[in-house]
Write an enzyme that holds these catalytic residues in place. Structure first.
Site, PDB file in Angstrom:
ATOM      1  N   SER A  92     -35.577 -12.707  -3.435  1.00  0.00           N
ATOM      2  CA  SER A  92     -34.486 -13.772  -3.264  1.00  0.00           C
ATOM      3  C   SER A  92     -34.056 -14.452  -4.551  1.00  0.00           C
ATOM      4  CB  SER A  92     -34.644 -14.884  -2.377  1.00  0.00           C
ATOM      5  OG  SER A  92     -33.686 -15.755  -2.197  1.00  0.00           O
ATOM      6  N   SER A 137     -31.910 -16.858  -4.592  1.00  0.00           N
ATOM      7  CA  SER A 137     -31.368 -18.307  -4.040  1.00  0.00           C
ATOM      8  C   SER A 137     -32.180 -19.469  -5.005  1.00  0.00           C
ATOM      9  CB  SER A 137     -31.623 -18.515  -2.546  1.00  0.00           C
ATOM     10  OG  SER A 137     -30.920 -17.578  -1.731  1.00  0.00           O
ATOM     11  N   THR A 185     -32.619 -16.295   5.721  1.00  0.00           N
ATOM     12  CA  THR A 185     -32.340 -15.050   5.730  1.00  0.00           C
ATOM     13  C   THR A 185     -33.104 -14.318   6.822  1.00  0.00           C
ATOM     14  OG1 THR A 185     -32.026 -13.195   3.983  1.00  0.00           O
ATOM     15  CG2 THR A 185     -34.048 -14.431   3.699  1.00  0.00           C
ATOM     16  N   LYS A 230     -32.224 -15.742  11.223  1.00  0.00           N
ATOM     17  CA  LYS A 230     -30.666 -16.515  11.587  1.00  0.00           C
ATOM     18  C   LYS A 230     -30.828 -16.819  12.876  1.00  0.00           C
ATOM     19  CE  LYS A 230     -28.750 -14.276   7.440  1.00  0.00           C
ATOM     20  NZ  LYS A 230     -27.670 -13.368   6.780  1.00  0.00           N
ATOM     21  N   ASP A 244     -22.272 -17.523   5.563  1.00  0.00           N
ATOM     22  CA  ASP A 244     -22.226 -16.107   5.260  1.00  0.00           C
ATOM     23  C   ASP A 244     -20.881 -15.514   5.267  1.00  0.00           C
ATOM     24  OD1 ASP A 244     -24.814 -15.670   4.440  1.00  0.00           O
ATOM     25  OD2 ASP A 244     -25.509 -14.686   6.437  1.00  0.00           O
ATOM     26  N   GLY A 263     -24.607  -1.436  10.552  1.00  0.00           N
ATOM     27  CA  GLY A 263     -25.610  -2.223  11.270  1.00  0.00           C
ATOM     28  C   GLY A 263     -25.184  -3.097  12.153  1.00  0.00           C
ATOM     29  N   ALA A 264     -26.190  -3.740  12.773  1.00  0.00           N
ATOM     30  CA  ALA A 264     -25.827  -4.329  14.113  1.00  0.00           C
ATOM     31  C   ALA A 264     -26.501  -5.602  14.116  1.00  0.00           C
ATOM     32  CB  ALA A 264     -25.886  -3.523  15.322  1.00  0.00           C
ATOM     33  N   GLY A 265     -26.987  -6.154  13.189  1.00  0.00           N
ATOM     34  CA  GLY A 265     -27.786  -7.185  13.054  1.00  0.00           C
ATOM     35  C   GLY A 265     -27.032  -8.552  13.031  1.00  0.00           C
ATOM     36  N   GLY A 267     -23.687  -7.108  -2.649  1.00  0.00           N
ATOM     37  CA  GLY A 267     -24.198  -8.564  -2.115  1.00  0.00           C
ATOM     38  C   GLY A 267     -24.141  -9.690  -2.977  1.00  0.00           C
TER      39      GLY A 267
END
Length: 276
Positions: A22, A24, A68, A72, A107, A130-132, A238
Site C-alpha cells: 500500500s 496510502s 482495502t 470493505k 472509491d 470482477g464482481a467484488g 489505479g
C-alpha cells in the site's frame, strides 16, 4: 470529528490483507505535512475474520481508518452511519471513528476524478471486470458518467448477482458472463481484478480488442496483464484512483465532509502526487 480537534495528535492507518504494497501511508503523510497536522498514519495487515476484534481494541487516540480488500464489507457493517455511495454500494473504504463510526465510500469519487483527469468524462457502455466491492464502486462511477449498459465479467459470474440488482436500482442494464466470453464493443473497461491477477494472454487480448479505454484499479505490479496488451487506447492505472480517493479520505479525517476541499488543497494534492 469537530474542527476544534484537528490539531490534536491522532492515529490513523490503512488496513487490509495483503497490505505491504500500500502507498496510502506515503500519500497521507505527505498531505498531513502540508496541512501542519501531527498525525500518524500507518498500515496493518488485518484479515476479515479479525476485523471486529481489531477495531474493538482501538483507543480514543484513533481518528480513522482506510480499508482495502477484503475489509470493505466488514467496515460497512461496522459503520453506524454511511454516506450515499457507501449505502448504495454496500462497501466502506473510510471509517471516521468515534462513539458512532461514520462510513464512507471514496472509491467512487476517486474513479470519477481519475477518469476526468485523463479526459474520460462521459460514457454510454462499460465493461466491468470482477464482481467484488470495487466492482460496485466502478458501477456507481460509470453511472455518474452516464452509462446505461454494463457488461460484468468474472471468473464466477454468479457472484455478480448483487451488481445486477444494483444496476436495476440505477437504471443501468447489466449483462454478465465469463472473462473469455465474446462481447460487443464498449466505451470503457473498468478492471477491478486483484493486483497481480494472471490472465491468459488470449483472454487479455480479447478483452482489449473491443474494450475502449482501460481503467485498471491495480497499480502494483505495473503494467498489469491488461495494460500490457491494451495498445494505443487510453490506459489509466489505479494510482489515479488511489490519489483522488485519498484526497477525499483526508477531507473526511480533517473536517468530516468528503465534498469540502482542504485548506490549500492544490498544494496538498501536489505533495501527494509527488509521493506516489
Amino acid at each position: 470529528m469537530p474542527d476544534a480537534d484537528v490539531m490534536t495528535v491522532s492515529h490513523l492507518a490503512v488496513w487490509g490483507d495483503p497490505i505491504a504494497h500500500s502507498k496510502s501511508p506515503a500519500l497521507h503523510s505527505a498531505a498531513y505535512a502540508v496541512l501542519g497536522l501531527d498525525w500518524e498514519y500507518g498500515r496493518r495487515q488485518v484479515s476479515a475474520p479479525d476485523f471486529s476484534s481489531a477495531i474493538d481494541a482501538l483507543d480514543a487516540s484513533w481518528r480513522g481508518l482506510s480499508l482495502t480488500m477484503p475489509l470493505k464489507e466488514e467496515a460497512f457493517r461496522a459503520a453506524a452511519t454511511r454516506d450515499r455511495h457507501a449505502e448504495i454500494s454496500g462497501a466502506v473504504n473510510t471509517l471516521l471513528l468515534g462513539a458512532e463510526p461514520a462510513g464512507f465510500n471514496t472509491d467512487v469519487g476517486g474513479i470519477v476524478d481519475a477518469l476526468a483527469e485523463n479526459g474520460v468524462t462521459a460514457v454510454e457502455t462499460v465493461r466491468i471486470l470482477g464482481a467484488g466491492a470495487t466492482a460496485a464502486s466502478a458501477l456507481l462511477a460509470a453511472h455518474e458518467l452516464g452509462a446505461t449498459r454494463a457488461d460484468v465479467r468474472a471468473r464466477r459470474p454468479e457472484r455478480a448477482a448483487g451488481l445486477v440488482t444494483l444496476g436495476e436500482s440505477l437504471g443501468v442494464r447489466i449483462t454478465t458472463g465469463l472473462l473469455d466470453a465474446p462481447a460487443e464493443r464498449v466505451d470503457l473497461t473498468l478492471a477491478t481484478l486483484p493486483s497481480g491477477t494472471d490472465l491468459d494472454a488470449s483472454v487479455a487480448a480479447r478483452l482489449a480488442d473491443d474494450g475502449g479505454a482501460l481503467f485498471d484499479a491495480a497499480y502494483a505490479p505495473w503494467p498489469s496483464a491488461l495494460a500490457a496488451v491494451w495498445g494505443e487506447r487510453p490506459v489509466i492505472s489505479g494510482l489515479g484512483m488511489l490519489l483522488h480517493q485519498a484526497v477525499r479520505q483526508i477531507r473526511i479525517f480533517h473536517h468530516g465532509d468528503p465534498r469540502e476541499p482542504l485548506p490549500d488543497e492544490g498544494r496538498v494534492l501536489a505533495a501527494m502526487r509527488a509521493a506516489l
